[in-house]
Enzyme design. Structure first.
Site, PDB file in Angstrom:
ATOM      1  N   SER A  51       0.795  -1.228   0.000  1.00 49.31           N
ATOM      2  CA  SER A  51       0.000   0.000   0.000  1.00 49.31           C
ATOM      3  C   SER A  51       0.830   1.282   0.000  1.00 49.31           C
ATOM      4  O   SER A  51       0.320   2.327  -0.380  1.00 49.31           O
ATOM      5  CB  SER A  51      -0.955  -0.002   1.187  1.00 49.31           C
ATOM      6  N   HIS A  80      -5.776  -4.288  -1.657  1.00 43.26           N
ATOM      7  CA  HIS A  80      -5.522  -3.122  -2.523  1.00 43.26           C
ATOM      8  C   HIS A  80      -5.470  -3.500  -4.001  1.00 43.26           C
ATOM      9  O   HIS A  80      -5.283  -2.633  -4.845  1.00 43.26           O
ATOM     10  CB  HIS A  80      -4.198  -2.455  -2.146  1.00 43.26           C
ATOM     11  N   LYS A 103     -12.686  -1.378   0.330  1.00 41.77           N
ATOM     12  CA  LYS A 103     -11.887  -0.547  -0.590  1.00 41.77           C
ATOM     13  C   LYS A 103     -12.589  -0.493  -1.960  1.00 41.77           C
ATOM     14  O   LYS A 103     -13.650   0.095  -2.053  1.00 41.77           O
ATOM     15  CB  LYS A 103     -10.452  -1.076  -0.644  1.00 41.77           C
TER      16      LYS A 103
HETATM   17  C1  LIG Z   1      -7.083  -2.364   4.263  1.00 39.78           C
HETATM   18  C2  LIG Z   1      -6.389  -3.644   4.384  1.00 39.78           C
HETATM   19  C3  LIG Z   1      -6.833  -4.628   5.282  1.00 39.78           C
HETATM   20  C4  LIG Z   1      -7.951  -4.372   6.245  1.00 39.78           C
HETATM   21  O1  LIG Z   1      -9.189  -4.372   5.617  1.00 39.78           O
HETATM   22  P1  LIG Z   1     -10.492  -4.046   6.474  1.00 39.78           P
HETATM   23  O2  LIG Z   1     -11.578  -4.786   5.793  1.00 39.78           O
HETATM   24  O3  LIG Z   1     -10.644  -2.559   6.448  1.00 39.78           O
HETATM   25  O4  LIG Z   1     -10.229  -4.551   7.856  1.00 39.78           O
HETATM   26  C5  LIG Z   1      -6.187  -5.841   5.287  1.00 39.78           C
HETATM   27  N1  LIG Z   1      -5.138  -6.094   4.464  1.00 39.78           N
HETATM   28  C6  LIG Z   1      -4.666  -5.165   3.604  1.00 39.78           C
HETATM   29  C7  LIG Z   1      -3.522  -5.491   2.713  1.00 39.78           C
HETATM   30  C8  LIG Z   1      -5.271  -3.908   3.557  1.00 39.78           C
HETATM   31  O5  LIG Z   1      -4.799  -2.986   2.718  1.00 39.78           O
END
Ligand SMILES: *Cc1c(COP(=O)(O)O)cnc(C)c1O
Length: 396
Positions: A183, A211, A242
């Protein structure tokens, strides 16, 4: 009773502030979108949401959620093994399996829970987890909760991964764990090489597509699409928070025995509430939208290409990216904060990242592109970056 502890907390908080690491939250008073309003400020163009496909305020998703709330109520008020589940949750699990070409799927309240509850039920102290050094916090926590022997390899470094796999031959089973897209830089994991090594050294592969799903690959099916490896990876985790609508919910999808055992033993699943029916219904609608046509994916890819190309041409130092993340390197922590503040004055909403979120001396502004951005918004973003870049002598 509280006095001593309170002093201790006050000292800790002051230390965080003195180090310049205290996080102040800005308050958004509009729906999440490419254009938003921040409390006490003007309208800004948003370049720091995970709203990759622009679905956070999508009319079809909102309608699907409303309809299901009317039909099926507000909440589930239960964990699934005690009180059962609604058909909507099962349908969503099926839709996720179909999307990724996997055998079965288990839903969680968040991907943080999916990762947190993944390793402990599957592995024991006889086994090994080989984890990328830049994996998300939730993978790190999930690994910590598991008794397996831990190995770590340098980010995306397949030579180092091979060394760790050799060392891990003493264990019974091995899982390689990696983010699909990292990220802070926007690079994708070298999944083809990872898979080759997994075959050579008898390991399973786990990819967190948080992501990358909805973003990477021509039709947004994630890193397995990018590397033409659909159906080959044993475990994929992801989020509905996301690209897939931006609300809440997470999932693990993959081999059916793995998913079945997680339903029996995964603690964040067994001891936590189901997502509301309206969220499951909007999730279903998301996968319907993404497989109906490729408009949103194409728009996101075109927007990313447009932005990155022009930022490079303007003279900015951009990390190589294969995702919708564009890291504008500034290196200096203070500069990254000044730059972000100046951009907000120009109506451009971004965040500057610096140590310890990124390595020391690697401060940057992370821009996240969205299918919701119009060309005019992208042009405004690029113009503001260029103006401030010259003002702060980042550009000549
Ligand atoms: C955002 C993210 C998470 C967490 O996701 P949520 O559903 O908001 O808990 C887990 N792993 C990665 C790689 C992320 O970018």
């Amino acid at each position: 009773m509280y006095t001593d502890f309170q002093k201790h907390l006050q000292t800790t908080l002051q230390e965080i502030k003195d180090a310049g690491l205290y996080k102040n939250e800005r308050v958004i008073i509009t729906p999440q979108s490419s254009a938003i309003k921040v409390e006490g400020g003007a309208d800004v163009i948003n370049f720091c949401a995970n709203n990759y496909l622009g679905l956070a305020d999508n009319a079809e998703l909102i309608q699907a959620a409303k309809d299901r709330m009317d039909a099926r109520g507000y909440g589930m008020a239960s964990v699934r093994f005690i009180c059962g589940t609604q058909d909507t949750h099962k349908q969503l699990e099926k839709a996720i399996s179909d999307f990724f070409g996997t055998e079965d799927t288990i839903l969680y309240a968040a991907c943080f829970d999916a990762n947190g509850g993944l390793f402990e039920p599957l592995l024991t102290e006889q086994d090994a987890i080989i984890s990328d050094a830049l994996n998300h916090a939730s993978i790190i926590d999930g690994v910590r909760l598991c008794k397996a022997v831990r190995y770590r390899y340098k980010n995306g470094d397949v030579a180092d991964l091979e060394e760790q796999l050799k060392a891990a031959q003493a264990q019974r089973f091995r899982i390689i764990a990696t983010d699909g897209v990292f990220s802070m830089d926007g690079n994708v994991c070298p999944l083809d090489k990872i898979y080759e090594l997994a075959q050579k050294y008898n390991a399973l592969v786990m990819v967190d597509e948080s992501h990358s799903a909805g973003v990477v690959g021509k039709t947004g099916h994630g890193v397995t699409e990018l590397y033409n490896m659909r159906g080959k990876i044993e475990i994929i985790t992801g989020t509905l928070g996301k690209a897939f609508g931006g609300s809440v919910g997470g999932f693990t999808t993959g081999k059916k025995e793995i998913i079945d055992l997680l339903r029996q033993r995964s603690r964040p699943y067994l001891f936590s509430n189901s997502i509301p029916p309206m969220i499951a219904a909007a999730g279903l609608k998301t996968f319907e939208l993404l497989t109906r046509d490729n408009t949103l994916q194409d728009k996101l890819h075109a927007n990313t290409e447009y932005f990155v190309t022009r930022m490079k041409a303007a003279g900015f130092d951009i990390k190589p990216t294969q995702s919708a993340i564009c890291a504008v390197m500034l290196y200096d922590a203070r500069l990254s904060q000044e730059f972000a503040a100046a951009l907000q004055q120009e109506g451009i909403y971004v965040t500057g990242f610096y140590y310890p979120v990124v390595p020391q001396g690697q401060a940057r502004i992370r821009v996240q592109l969205s299918a919701a951005h119009t060309q005019e918004q992208l042009d405004k973003g690029i113009a503001a970056f260029t103006k401030i870049g010259k003002q702060l002598r980042v550009l000549k």
